[in-house]
Design an enzyme around this catalytic site. Structure first.
Site, PDB file in Angstrom:
ATOM      1  N   SER C 304       0.814  -1.213   0.000  1.00  0.00           N
ATOM      2  CA  SER C 304       0.000   0.000   0.000  1.00  0.00           C
ATOM      3  C   SER C 304       0.843   1.257   0.000  1.00  0.00           C
ATOM      4  O   SER C 304       1.940   1.286   0.569  1.00  0.00           O
ATOM      5  CB  SER C 304      -0.899   0.021   1.250  1.00  0.00           C
ATOM      6  OG  SER C 304      -1.756  -1.073   1.279  1.00  0.00           O
ATOM      7  N   HIS C 385      -7.370   0.007   6.373  1.00  0.00           N
ATOM      8  CA  HIS C 385      -6.969  -1.384   6.607  1.00  0.00           C
ATOM      9  C   HIS C 385      -7.008  -1.743   8.087  1.00  0.00           C
ATOM     10  O   HIS C 385      -7.433  -2.842   8.453  1.00  0.00           O
ATOM     11  CB  HIS C 385      -5.577  -1.636   6.015  1.00  0.00           C
ATOM     12  CG  HIS C 385      -5.563  -1.622   4.516  1.00  0.00           C
ATOM     13  ND1 HIS C 385      -6.289  -2.513   3.756  1.00  0.00           N
ATOM     14  CD2 HIS C 385      -4.941  -0.808   3.626  1.00  0.00           C
ATOM     15  CE1 HIS C 385      -6.098  -2.273   2.468  1.00  0.00           C
ATOM     16  NE2 HIS C 385      -5.288  -1.219   2.366  1.00  0.00           N
TER      17      HIS C 385
END
Lengths: 480, 480, 480, 480
Positions: C304, C385
């Protein structure tokens, strides 16, 4: 315990499923690890044990062929040519029996004895999932080897016969290709386009997505993502006289409905299906579908290339040619040697009219008078459309100034027109007498000196008779 | 004006589309209105003009054949038999040339000369949309006429060869049949079920919808709603010994996963595809798919009928039979003449044990020892499964007490087991020696007197050798 | 006569079908030709006559809105804000009645009186075919106007509520995006990719077509060709530490199965669905599907971006910041001002270790200690997340050296790991205490000076408690 | 090791996938094995933890509800009614704030405070796969309990509002139902047919398969195999005057194209969608589609039942009724008491004319004059079609002599006609004045004594004005 059994069971199955298939293969086929040869597998497939393990053998054989080197594949083709033949003694016996007493029974035996085992071989090879596409690919490989090894022609003849049966028009499916089509197929369209190159996805989109553009392809159920042949169509308001008016993005400003369907590109996709004709069926089906869906359409024409015109012009200008060319025309045509002639012609530079007149005259001769050895028109594309019953409608000067267009045809393109009222008549006349159907405009471009005798006495005929007997039968596979 | 043209254009097209097609047909084919005869159309189709109007002629011909009387169709078949033959003079010439000098070229010419024009005829007929199904239907009609007219056998042989090519396993698609399947297909399943009659839609649902029931069929892309062959499967916890345990609605109460896939019905659907075998491919594909999808499965068996057992028992009991039957067994078997024997046997009435022992002994003989003229097992269903590599696993007494079950097999059903570890071995042994693979349990039911010599000396063999040479090759198409 | 009627009937119908719909509209809605205003149509839609002609009015209104200028659309939004309000007198009456006597009935009346008529308005607008996509587009337009006109926020709130109801996860369909996907959808994927730009169709193919690459998207049945959100996944053999190892074409040479699913890009597609969260549902569904389909997978991680890291570093280095940075680290970090630092770091130039140590220390602080005003992590992607129950697994130095990667995060990327055994625990801890789950490796990169008190006494905790109370509720919609 | 982890990982996933979901549920929700109560799960769903485990909780809750007893489900509904309410104190505060200072902001707060948490509850419940169908089923259960427990009406009101939003016409898909439709849907058609019972699959086929029969249904993407409403259509050559001419198999011998589309049955399928109207959208869509596909259609009519006519006749004949009936008519009507009247009427026995005249006169009164308390026509079916803009075209004597037809309507059926030219006018007149559009033929059957004053003075009016003000708004959901 049961667990163990199942694991083993499942593994064996998976081995089969995973296209390795060796678990199902007769043990005798394998020497060293992985050492099953293509020939051994081929013989196993023909051996008749085939029913139990045929699918697995076929899959294994296809896998080996895919991995094989070019040389190994050639050996395989030679094996087919040499070993998979009818038994000569049996053929001879059957031939004698037939000659002694011709009857249904002796004929049947003769047919059976002379039946090529290769047909059965390929039938069994096709048992494996996905085999058809691989067999088609094999043939495209085979064809490349024929030149150097004539014996392979017999293998190819069998394969062509089989594929002709499998790819019968009754099994083909017409599908529209548009922007909703999977990318896996669209990239094939880009790759296979053979007439006017598609320059990437944006160019593709311009040909498929606008509501006045269409594309249709034939597919076979066993070749999932592989088009066999496709045609690109522009719905326009008049018959176009240059490829640029079809391919560029410009459109009329008003919303008037289209009147003219223009077929501007037909491409065969599969080299392995060479000799099997789809184009005529595709065109007819598309004409029917378009006429039903777009009520405003009145005219169905092509805008087609003239692939061998420039080569023919060279021969016509060469000494010894029997093509009548006046001195003035010959002079005008000499400009073609200057690469700048197109630019100048586009600017209408002095001499352009003369050049155009000379070239168009030759073009009329090329289509209406010139014949190849088989007494048919020289041009492959013309043979295709005329054989389908179309008529040569117009010759278009400077219609394709691309490098390829100039090299092949000095920029010439032509329109063929499909007029339902005369398709049958045109086809019959072409098939039986080689007569070329052409519009009066095209016929009028023929230089007087070139006109065949008697032509002037039948000014109202739409079609020119051929100079002799054309062979009847299927037009060869050609591309516009 | 343009309007008028278009209307006419569209009407002509529609005429074609509407499957009347006469607009596209050569005028010569028509006398009076509608008077085009089947023979005239057939000749037109073969004439070679076919390329332009072939689709229309084929459609028209098929329409006429559909409307034709049985007598007219017979005439058509005779026309095919008599007129669509290779030219005898050409065949004779080619035969002589081959005998003079056998080579690739003379062979190719012989093949060409003796090639049946009927193959080309049907290939052209198949150009029309939907033709394949109609050609299959034509053949089922043709087959009925062969008995009375032997010359038609040659037509049928050509047609079988062509259909074998078209219906190659590589073109078939396996589809699950369940409660999500269109009714148009489901009603065909009801209609075609040939083993255990399906009594309406509720009965059908009981066989398709529960999560422990499956049905799979092969389809051909050109026969949209027509299954070619289908198999019904029950996922169970043990090998069933009676059809009632498969067909009734009862289930175990707990949710334990199934271990045994039971193939309890396989039905061929198309009479017109007689002689083209799909069953072995279907079974193998379904075994693979089930093993992958239902991880708990360990055993794959059938529950199969024994269609000619009762008839064989009659012959065995007749004087002159060489089947050894003890007097006691003969006595016990005499009860079968009393229609109430089943009821009584179900109640375990006195004498039941003796009857069962005698009948099972005969059954073991029927499968393990008896042979038909071609030196293969008498039972068609046995031939099919043994030829596929299965083994005869169990004889089931009173397994099918339906009227049909009693009439054909005195209630007997059997299980064949597909054990991947021995499929290949069983198949090979059966194909080459006619050896019947059978479980020890079945072999032990063979009466001592009937055992072939030497059998007792090889107690560990799974399979009984045949008494002679079986012919190798494809098992005949049979139904369990 | 009948003909005439029908023509007129059909024309009227076609008028409606052709989305002009005026034939069905109450005549009063039209002044001059084409002069129906957006406001008049809006009022007509709300008028209650809607049932007979509602579909036609809705279609007409949507057409007008599509043609409208930005100013006209703003007027329309203002009309919704000002005129489509509950009647204040009714609301006041109902409020008073409720206060006088709170009951089910007075509550129901209060709900009804205060119910926003805009909800009903959009419900009716959605009657027209294709309306949903146009309403979503309207909202993305509306959102742009809110900044300049606060009153529109109420309209947006209603619209968000309605779309939240319509785009409930229960109505979404997960579809795999691959090379079989229609081009119309694929070009949207190229357009909407928000994390690592897709450079044309070849790049797209590299992400979709290889068998170790996957892409999944949520679709809504009413938005046919429009993905709502999609995720790109690489199936790898280890957790990647740089985006290049995901995007380049290199693969291990052997065929060992993948063990690690790497989610390397998640992109929301529809601005008009801002505030409606799909990402968590998408990830969970994809994890489930992949775990089922690819048995060898053991690890599910992301690679990410860290979109606001560089901005935060600037603030941390500014005077007055409370982020503790040692003088040595500050010195090392000064290299970042030299644009050539990446090149040099890649060559491991002197000072690289110091820079890396300082930057990674700051990164650990950024994730584990720093908090925004709402007492949650600063990083949007981290919020997403962590809120889903993932744990921060690794900080990757020089993982994205693209211009964007350097500008936003000095090349830093991170892995979040989804470990089913702790998802629920992580989510709960994050939701209730703001605790950030992080691997020991990440925690160990925190510079001692920065560690919150007491941390050293609980070395075995996987997660760091937050510094206070996080607000519970839906994580904001964020993009990795 | 990794293996072990993966097994556990996969098992956990499968637990979730297998819809048991407990692996993902907060541990606190479970007491003893399987002991999670519906209320505990419901509270967990509302608790806000929902984002991580919401899908699993929703699935678990739905599973429990499916297994629950009727009493347990009632408790659940009561829990929704009592506990899932807005906080009264918050509502009161917001109401006061609004009264003090009415503004966008105070209104927004009031809306928020009074917003029913049940809407959010069902939104979250719908996260689970397949939830929508189960929620619809829950409502059909809930509706049954309302009579005995009024407090549940508030729950139902919320649910209706939510379902109205979810089942917006924009989300519905029209699908043709024919013999290609999956059996799983067809059996629902048999089950849900509410007007003319379908007697098994053969009867169904007669209604779907012939080329002059059609059936269309609305589906919602989230209810895969469940039609919401369907209509059966016969394409005929004239407006039928009896149901037998529609349902029997007879057809005209020639092939003339149909001119009249007859809607002879409309059935709502889902009790759980009570109060949400689809019928008007369905009819309009089907009219459009048919007009486009079948060019020969000129007339769109229904053949509809009159469900409450017989009951109304009883009341009209009772003493105290204000329906004017002459003594002769009363005498004629007395024959209805004899069950054999139909037989005799069919044979045209003496007195039949009088009975017919009396009954038709009453029928005209029933439609044109009689009104229920809300000042609208008595007949539910009439309300539906008149509200859609249809006109009452014809009264059909002895049109449905089935047991149900006689019991409900003394055999009467009527045709409503949808004439595009007057749909809007009829709808408006009906909506605003309760005016009943009727043909002159129907109006002329009204007995003079019954005619409202002034009627005779306006003989050319197509429609009768109502006797007062009809309430405007959506016609109630009714069935023809």
């Amino acid at each position: 315990m049961a667990e163990r059994v199942n694991v083993s069971f499942f593994q064996e199955l998976m081995a089969a499923v995973a296209e390795q298939g060796r678990a199902l293969l007769p043990k005798a086929l394998f020497g060293e690890a992985g050492g099953e040869s293509i020939e051994v597998l081929s013989r196993a497939l023909m051996s008749g044990r085939g029913e139990a393990s045929g699918v697995a053998i076929a899959r294994q054989l296809l896998n080996q062929l895919k991995k094989a080197t070019s040389e190994e594949r050639l050996q395989f083709f030679r094996f087919l040519a040499d070993d998979l033949q009818p038994n000569p003694a049996h053929v001879a016996d059957a031939a004698r029996a037939y000659l002694d007493y011709p009857s249904d029974k002796t004929l049947a035996k003769l047919q059976k004895a002379s039946y090529s085992p290769r047909l059965e071989f390929f039938r069994r090879l096709n048992l494996a999932a996905g085999a058809t596409a691989e067999i088609v690919a094999l043939r495209s490989d085979l064809v490349r080897h024929i030149k150097s090894d004539e014996a392979l022609a017999a293998v190819d003849a069998d394969l062509e016969r089989l594929l002709t049966s499998w790819f019968n028009r009754g099994f083909l499916v017409l599908r529209r290709i548009d922007w909703q089509t999977p990318a896996a197929i669209l990239e094939k369209i880009i790759e296979y386009e053979a007439v006017h190159e598609i320059r990437g996805w944006d160019d593709l989109r311009r040909r498929l997505d606008p509501k006045d553009r269409r594309c249709f392809a034939f597919f076979h159920p066993a070749l999932v993502d592989e088009p066999l042949i496709f045609v690109e169509v522009a719905l326009m308001r008049e018959m176009p006289d240059a490829i640029a008016t079809v391919l560029d993005g410009r459109r009329p400003e008003d919303d008037a409905p289209p009147t003219t369907a223009v077929f501007y590109s037909i491409s065969n996709c599969q080299d392995g299906l060479k000799g099997i004709s789809f184009g005529n069926f595709l065109l007819k089906q598309v004409v029917e579908d378009l006429a039903r869906d777009v009520a405003s359409l009145r005219t169905f024409v092509t805008l087609s290339p003239v692939p061998s015109f420039a080569r023919w012009v060279d021969r016509a200008l060469a000494s010894g040619s029997d093509v009548p060319i006046s001195a003035a025309d010959r002079q005008a045509l000499s400009r073609l040697r200057d690469p700048r002639w197109v630019e100048e012609a586009a600017k209408d530079a002095p001499g352009t009219d003369e050049l155009k007149s000379a070239l168009m005259g030759l073009a009329a001769h090329y289509f209406l008078v010139a014949r190849s050895n088989d007494d048919r028109p020289v041009d492959q594309v013309a043979r295709f459309h005329l054989g389908n019953g179309a008529r040569l409608e117009r010759l278009n000067w400077l219609a394709d100034p691309s490098e390829k267009g100039l090299r092949e045809a000095h920029g010439l393109m032509v329109n063929y027109r499909y007029d339902l009222a005369e398709i049958e008549r045109n086809h019959e006349a072409y098939a039986y007498d080689g007569t070329v159907a052409a519009s009066r405009a095209v016929r009028s471009q023929l230089k007087p000196v070139a006109k065949p005798k008697g032509l002037s006495t039948m000014p109202d005929l739409l079609a020119l008779p051929g100079t002799g007997k054309a062979k009847k039968g299927r037009p060869e596979e050609t591309k516009p």
